[in-house]
Write a protein that holds these residues in place. Structure first.
Motif, PDB file in Angstrom:
ATOM      1  N   PRO A  11      32.825  73.994  44.693  1.00 20.20           N
ATOM      2  CA  PRO A  11      32.291  74.272  46.036  1.00 20.20           C
ATOM      3  C   PRO A  11      32.500  73.158  47.054  1.00 20.20           C
ATOM      4  CG  PRO A  11      30.712  74.949  44.368  1.00 20.20           C
ATOM      5  CD  PRO A  11      31.800  74.234  43.643  1.00 20.20           C
ATOM      6  N   LEU A  12      32.430  71.889  46.644  1.00 25.94           N
ATOM      7  CA  LEU A  12      32.578  70.784  47.587  1.00 25.94           C
ATOM      8  C   LEU A  12      33.933  70.099  47.472  1.00 25.94           C
ATOM      9  CD1 LEU A  12      29.058  69.055  47.603  1.00 25.94           C
ATOM     10  CD2 LEU A  12      29.969  70.816  49.138  1.00 25.94           C
ATOM     11  N   SER A  13      34.918  70.797  46.922  1.00 25.69           N
ATOM     12  CA  SER A  13      36.267  70.242  46.869  1.00 25.69           C
ATOM     13  C   SER A  13      36.748  69.901  48.285  1.00 25.69           C
ATOM     14  CB  SER A  13      37.219  71.259  46.238  1.00 25.69           C
ATOM     15  OG  SER A  13      38.545  70.800  46.285  1.00 25.69           O
ATOM     16  N   GLY A  14      37.291  68.704  48.460  1.00 25.74           N
ATOM     17  CA  GLY A  14      37.755  68.270  49.774  1.00 25.74           C
ATOM     18  C   GLY A  14      36.747  67.454  50.549  1.00 25.74           C
ATOM     19  N   VAL A  15      35.492  67.395  50.065  1.00 28.13           N
ATOM     20  CA  VAL A  15      34.456  66.588  50.716  1.00 28.13           C
ATOM     21  C   VAL A  15      34.440  65.205  50.069  1.00 28.13           C
ATOM     22  CG1 VAL A  15      31.974  66.322  51.093  1.00 28.13           C
ATOM     23  CG2 VAL A  15      33.042  68.578  51.318  1.00 28.13           C
ATOM     24  N   ARG A  16      34.495  64.156  50.902  1.00 30.98           N
ATOM     25  CA  ARG A  16      34.420  62.786  50.378  1.00 30.98           C
ATOM     26  C   ARG A  16      33.085  62.170  50.755  1.00 30.98           C
ATOM     27  NH1 ARG A  16      39.078  58.230  50.536  1.00 30.98           N
ATOM     28  NH2 ARG A  16      39.661  59.427  48.665  1.00 30.98           N
ATOM     29  N   VAL A  17      32.471  61.504  49.767  1.00 38.88           N
ATOM     30  CA  VAL A  17      31.173  60.862  49.941  1.00 38.88           C
ATOM     31  C   VAL A  17      31.329  59.360  49.723  1.00 38.88           C
ATOM     32  CG1 VAL A  17      28.799  60.708  49.104  1.00 38.88           C
ATOM     33  CG2 VAL A  17      29.963  62.935  49.168  1.00 38.88           C
ATOM     34  N   ALA A  18      30.978  58.574  50.733  1.00 43.44           N
ATOM     35  CA  ALA A  18      30.916  57.124  50.605  1.00 43.44           C
ATOM     36  C   ALA A  18      29.503  56.775  50.154  1.00 43.44           C
ATOM     37  CB  ALA A  18      31.257  56.445  51.930  1.00 43.44           C
ATOM     38  N   ASP A  19      29.382  56.402  48.893  1.00 41.60           N
ATOM     39  CA  ASP A  19      28.073  56.236  48.247  1.00 41.60           C
ATOM     40  C   ASP A  19      27.700  54.753  48.201  1.00 41.60           C
ATOM     41  OD1 ASP A  19      25.856  56.209  46.624  1.00 41.60           O
ATOM     42  OD2 ASP A  19      26.910  56.897  44.824  1.00 41.60           O
ATOM     43  N   PHE A  20      26.801  54.352  49.100  1.00 42.43           N
ATOM     44  CA  PHE A  20      26.332  52.971  49.151  1.00 42.43           C
ATOM     45  C   PHE A  20      24.933  52.862  48.532  1.00 42.43           C
ATOM     46  CE2 PHE A  20      29.631  53.078  52.326  1.00 42.43           C
ATOM     47  CZ  PHE A  20      30.176  51.806  52.330  1.00 42.43           C
ATOM     48  N   THR A  21      24.663  53.620  47.483  1.00 40.47           N
ATOM     49  CA  THR A  21      23.329  53.609  46.877  1.00 40.47           C
ATOM     50  C   THR A  21      23.374  52.985  45.495  1.00 40.47           C
ATOM     51  OG1 THR A  21      23.483  55.777  45.783  1.00 40.47           O
ATOM     52  CG2 THR A  21      22.774  55.746  48.094  1.00 40.47           C
ATOM     53  N   ARG A  22      22.197  52.564  45.061  1.00 35.80           N
ATOM     54  CA  ARG A  22      22.045  52.015  43.715  1.00 35.80           C
ATOM     55  C   ARG A  22      20.738  52.492  43.110  1.00 35.80           C
ATOM     56  NH1 ARG A  22      21.800  46.028  44.544  1.00 35.80           N
ATOM     57  NH2 ARG A  22      21.321  46.585  46.690  1.00 35.80           N
ATOM     58  N   VAL A  23      20.587  52.271  41.846  1.00 38.63           N
ATOM     59  CA  VAL A  23      19.419  52.519  41.004  1.00 38.63           C
ATOM     60  C   VAL A  23      19.298  54.016  40.674  1.00 38.63           C
ATOM     61  CG1 VAL A  23      16.983  52.002  40.591  1.00 38.63           C
ATOM     62  CG2 VAL A  23      18.355  50.431  41.947  1.00 38.63           C
ATOM     63  N   LEU A  24      18.391  54.804  41.294  1.00 35.92           N
ATOM     64  CA  LEU A  24      18.189  56.173  40.804  1.00 35.92           C
ATOM     65  C   LEU A  24      18.243  57.245  41.888  1.00 35.92           C
ATOM     66  CD1 LEU A  24      17.623  58.198  38.604  1.00 35.92           C
ATOM     67  CD2 LEU A  24      15.210  57.577  38.657  1.00 35.92           C
ATOM     68  N   THR A  25      17.454  57.121  42.958  1.00 36.88           N
ATOM     69  CA  THR A  25      17.367  58.222  43.922  1.00 36.88           C
ATOM     70  C   THR A  25      18.732  58.574  44.491  1.00 36.88           C
ATOM     71  OG1 THR A  25      15.191  57.387  44.535  1.00 36.88           O
ATOM     72  CG2 THR A  25      16.145  59.069  45.940  1.00 36.88           C
ATOM     73  N   GLY A  26      19.414  57.584  45.071  1.00 39.83           N
ATOM     74  CA  GLY A  26      20.730  57.826  45.646  1.00 39.83           C
ATOM     75  C   GLY A  26      21.756  58.224  44.608  1.00 39.83           C
ATOM     76  N   PRO A  27      21.876  57.480  43.495  1.00 40.17           N
ATOM     77  CA  PRO A  27      22.836  57.892  42.472  1.00 40.17           C
ATOM     78  C   PRO A  27      22.592  59.285  41.907  1.00 40.17           C
ATOM     79  CG  PRO A  27      22.291  55.595  42.175  1.00 40.17           C
ATOM     80  CD  PRO A  27      21.386  56.114  43.272  1.00 40.17           C
ATOM     81  N   PHE A  28      21.319  59.705  41.791  1.00 42.45           N
ATOM     82  CA  PHE A  28      21.053  61.073  41.335  1.00 42.45           C
ATOM     83  C   PHE A  28      21.598  62.078  42.353  1.00 42.45           C
ATOM     84  CE2 PHE A  28      18.505  64.921  40.819  1.00 42.45           C
ATOM     85  CZ  PHE A  28      18.592  65.121  39.455  1.00 42.45           C
ATOM     86  N   SER A  29      21.370  61.799  43.644  1.00 43.66           N
ATOM     87  CA  SER A  29      21.869  62.685  44.687  1.00 43.66           C
ATOM     88  C   SER A  29      23.390  62.769  44.663  1.00 43.66           C
ATOM     89  CB  SER A  29      21.386  62.204  46.061  1.00 43.66           C
ATOM     90  OG  SER A  29      22.020  62.927  47.091  1.00 43.66           O
ATOM     91  N   THR A  30      24.050  61.617  44.608  1.00 42.18           N
ATOM     92  CA  THR A  30      25.519  61.629  44.668  1.00 42.18           C
ATOM     93  C   THR A  30      26.124  62.191  43.392  1.00 42.18           C
ATOM     94  OG1 THR A  30      25.562  59.293  44.004  1.00 42.18           O
ATOM     95  CG2 THR A  30      25.649  59.777  46.356  1.00 42.18           C
ATOM     96  N   MET A  31      25.417  62.074  42.260  1.00 43.66           N
ATOM     97  CA  MET A  31      25.889  62.723  41.042  1.00 43.66           C
ATOM     98  C   MET A  31      25.914  64.239  41.234  1.00 43.66           C
ATOM     99  SD  MET A  31      24.378  62.512  37.149  1.00 43.66           S
ATOM    100  CE  MET A  31      22.813  63.308  37.581  1.00 43.66           C
ATOM    101  N   LEU A  32      24.873  64.791  41.858  1.00 42.70           N
ATOM    102  CA  LEU A  32      24.854  66.231  42.116  1.00 42.70           C
ATOM    103  C   LEU A  32      25.994  66.632  43.052  1.00 42.70           C
ATOM    104  CD1 LEU A  32      21.022  66.902  42.595  1.00 42.70           C
ATOM    105  CD2 LEU A  32      22.387  67.098  40.504  1.00 42.70           C
ATOM    106  N   LEU A  33      26.237  65.826  44.073  1.00 48.12           N
ATOM    107  CA  LEU A  33      27.350  66.120  44.984  1.00 48.12           C
ATOM    108  C   LEU A  33      28.684  66.046  44.240  1.00 48.12           C
ATOM    109  CD1 LEU A  33      26.116  64.096  48.086  1.00 48.12           C
ATOM    110  CD2 LEU A  33      26.115  66.589  47.845  1.00 48.12           C
ATOM    111  N   GLY A  34      28.817  65.046  43.355  1.00 50.68           N
ATOM    112  CA  GLY A  34      30.022  64.957  42.550  1.00 50.68           C
ATOM    113  C   GLY A  34      30.173  66.138  41.610  1.00 50.68           C
ATOM    114  N   ASP A  35      29.064  66.576  41.020  1.00 50.22           N
ATOM    115  CA  ASP A  35      29.100  67.761  40.160  1.00 50.22           C
ATOM    116  C   ASP A  35      29.644  68.973  40.912  1.00 50.22           C
ATOM    117  OD1 ASP A  35      27.940  66.294  38.110  1.00 50.22           O
ATOM    118  OD2 ASP A  35      25.932  67.107  38.418  1.00 50.22           O
TER     119      ASP A  35
END
Length: 405
Positions: free
Chosen positions: A7-31
Motif C-alpha cells: 500500500p505505501l510503495s513509493g513513499v519514503r520516510v525519513a525516520d529521526f526517531t529512537r527508542v520505542l514510540t517512533g520506531p514502532f510507528s515507522t516499523m508499521l509504515l515500513g510494513d
C-alpha cells in the motif's frame, strides 16, 4: 505481496526517531511498504544497548538487543552525525526526497539544527512532518522528557490498573509508547491522504500523555460523565458481569459474558441452574449490582471443572472464553502458528533472527518482512549513494536526547 504492490510503495520516510514510540510507528509504515530510512547517531539507537537479553549469531558473532530487534523490521539504517556539515547536508538531501519526516527530539532541537517544521515546510511544501513528544508542543510541560512509565502515571492509567486495594501498577508492556506510535502512524496516513487533495503536507503532533488519556476510553468516559474516580478492579470489568479471569480446578480461564443471552447459555453449559433461574441476575444490570453474591455462588461451580473442560463446554455453547497463556504457549498455539505470527528472516550478523509478522492482511495475503532489523549504519553507503553523496567520516559525539521513548 511484492514490494511494488504494498500500500505505501513509493513513499519514503525519513525516520529521526529512537527508542520505542517512533520506531514502532515507522516499523508499521515500513510494513505497509514505505521505504523507511532510520537515521541513527554514530552511537546508534539507544535501544541497541538495552539488554540483556541480547541475541548472538552462531559461534558468538554479532550481538543485537532483543528490544531493538522487536521494533525495527523493514527499515534501512543510515548513520549521520547531525552536528557536522556533512551530516546536515545528507539530512537535507534525504528530507528533500522524502514524503514524511518523523522525529522525537525535545521541542526546539531540530529547529536549532535548521531542520524544524517552519524551515522545511517552506522548502518542501509537500512534506509531512510528524513530531512525537512527551507532553505536546505547547503547555507548561512542553520541554519535559517523556517516558512510558511517566505517561502511564500522569495520564491516570496506573491509578485504575492493578488489584483492588493494591498499589498503582504499570501495565506490563509500554502501552503509552505503543499506542502513541499507533496514533502517529494513523495521523501520517491521514496526512498522506489529505495531501492527495490539497497538494500540501501537514504538521502532525502526538504526545504520550494525551495518548494515555485517550487509551483510558471507558474509564475516562465514566469519570467525565459521573465525576466518579475509577479505582483498580483487577481482572473484573466495571460494567459487565461475569467478565474477567476465573479459577478452575487446574488453572485460570478468561470468560466474557457480554449480554443476557450469553448469560443464559453460560449457566446451562456449566450446570449453574440456580444462577440461571435467579431473576435478580437475568440482566447485566442485575448481575453488576449483585456481583459479590454471584461470584460467591459461581466460583465453586467453576472449580468443579478443569480449565479445558470449562473451555470445551463454553465453546460448544458459543460463550466467548480463552486460556491465560504465557508467551511459550502463545507461540506454540496451532492457530498462531497457522497465521505465521513469528517469521524467521536472514540477518547480516546473526545469520537469522525471528520477529513478529506485520499485523495486517491485504486481499487475504500477509505482508512480508522484507528486511530484518538493520545493523548500525548497515545501509549508510547505499543511501548516501542514492543521494549523490560520499560516505562521511568524522567524530562520534553524543546524540541529542529524545523527547519521548
Amino acid at each position: 505481496m511484492t514490494p511494488s504492490t504494498l500500500p505505501l510503495s513509493g513513499v519514503r520516510v525519513a525516520d529521526f526517531t529512537r527508542v520505542l514510540t517512533g520506531p514502532f510507528s515507522t516499523m508499521l509504515l515500513g510494513d505497509l511498504g514505505a521505504d523507511v530510512i532510520k537515521v541513527e547517531p554514530p552511537g546508534g539507537d539507544d535501544t541497541r544497548a538495552w539488554g540483556p537479553p541480547f541475541q548472538y549469531g552462531a559461534g558468538g558473532e554479532g550481538r543485537e538487543s532483543s528490544y531493538f530487534l522487536s521494533v525495527n523490521r523493514n527499515k534501512r539504517s543510515l548513520t549521520l552525525d547531525l552536528k557536522t556539515p556533512d551530516g546536515l547536508e545528507a539530512a537535507h538531501r534525504l528530507i528533500a526526497g522524502s514524503d514524511v519526516l518523523i522525529e522525537n527530539f525535545r521541542p526546539g532541537t531540530l529547529e536549532r539544527l535548521g531542520l524544524g517544521w517552519e524551515a522545511l515546510s517552506a522548502a518542501h511544501p509537500r512534506l509531512i512532518y510528524a513530531s512525537i513528544t512527551g507532553f505536546g508542543l505547547s503547555g507548561p510541560y512542553r520541554d519535559r522528557a517523556g517516558y512510558d512509565v511517566i505517561a502511564q502515571g500522569m495520564g491516570g492509567m496506573m491509578s485504575y490498573n492493578g488489584e483492588a486495594g493494591g498499589p498503582p501498577l504499570r501495565v506490563g508492556v509500554a502501552v503509552a509508547d505503543v499506542f502513541a506510535g499507533s496514533l502517529v502512524t494513523q495521523a501520517i496516513l491521514a496526512a498522506l491522504y489529505a495531501r492527495e487533495r490539497t497538494g500540501r503536507g501537514e504538521r502532525v503532533d502526538v504526545n504520550l500523555l494525551e495518548s494515555v488519556v485517550a487509551l483510558g476510553s471507558s474509564q475516562v468516559g465514566r469519570f467525565l460523565a459521573t465525576g466518579e474516580v475509577p479505582t483498580p478492579t483487577g481482572n473484573d470489568h466495571r460494567s459487565i458481569v461475569p467478565y474477567g479471569t476465573f479459577p478452575c480446578a487446574d488453572g485460570f480461564v478468561n470468560i466474557a459474558v457480554g449480554n443476557d443471552a450469553l448469560w443464559r447459555r453460560f449457566c446451562e453449559a456449566l450446570d449453574l441452574t440456580d444462577l440461571g433461574t435467579d431473576t435478580r441476575l437475568a440482566t447485566n444490570e442485575g448481575r453488576v449490582t449483585h456481583r459479590a453474591d454471584l461470584d460467591a455462588r459461581m466460583l465453586p461451580g467453576l472449580a468443579r471443572y478443569s480449565r479445558q473442560e470449562v473451555m470445551d463446554r463454553l465453546e460448544r455453547a458459543g460463550v466467548p472464553c480463552g486460556p491465560v497463556n504465557d508467551l511459550a504457549e502463545v507461540f506454540a498455539d496451532p492457530h498462531v502458528q497457522a497465521r505465521g505470527v513469528a517469521v524467521t528472516v536472514p540477518h547480516p550478523t546473526l545469520g537469522e533472527t525471528t520477529v513478529t509478522s506485520p499485523p495486517w492482511r491485504f486481499g487475504g495475503e500477509a505482508l512480508p518482512v522484507r528486511r530484518a532489523p538493520p545493523t548500525p549504519g548497515q545501509h549508510t553507503a547505499e543511501v548516501l549513494a542514492e543521494l549523490g553523496l560520499p560516505e562521511p567520516v568524522g567524530s562520534t559525539p553524543a546524540a541529542p536526547e529524545p523527547a519521548s521513548d
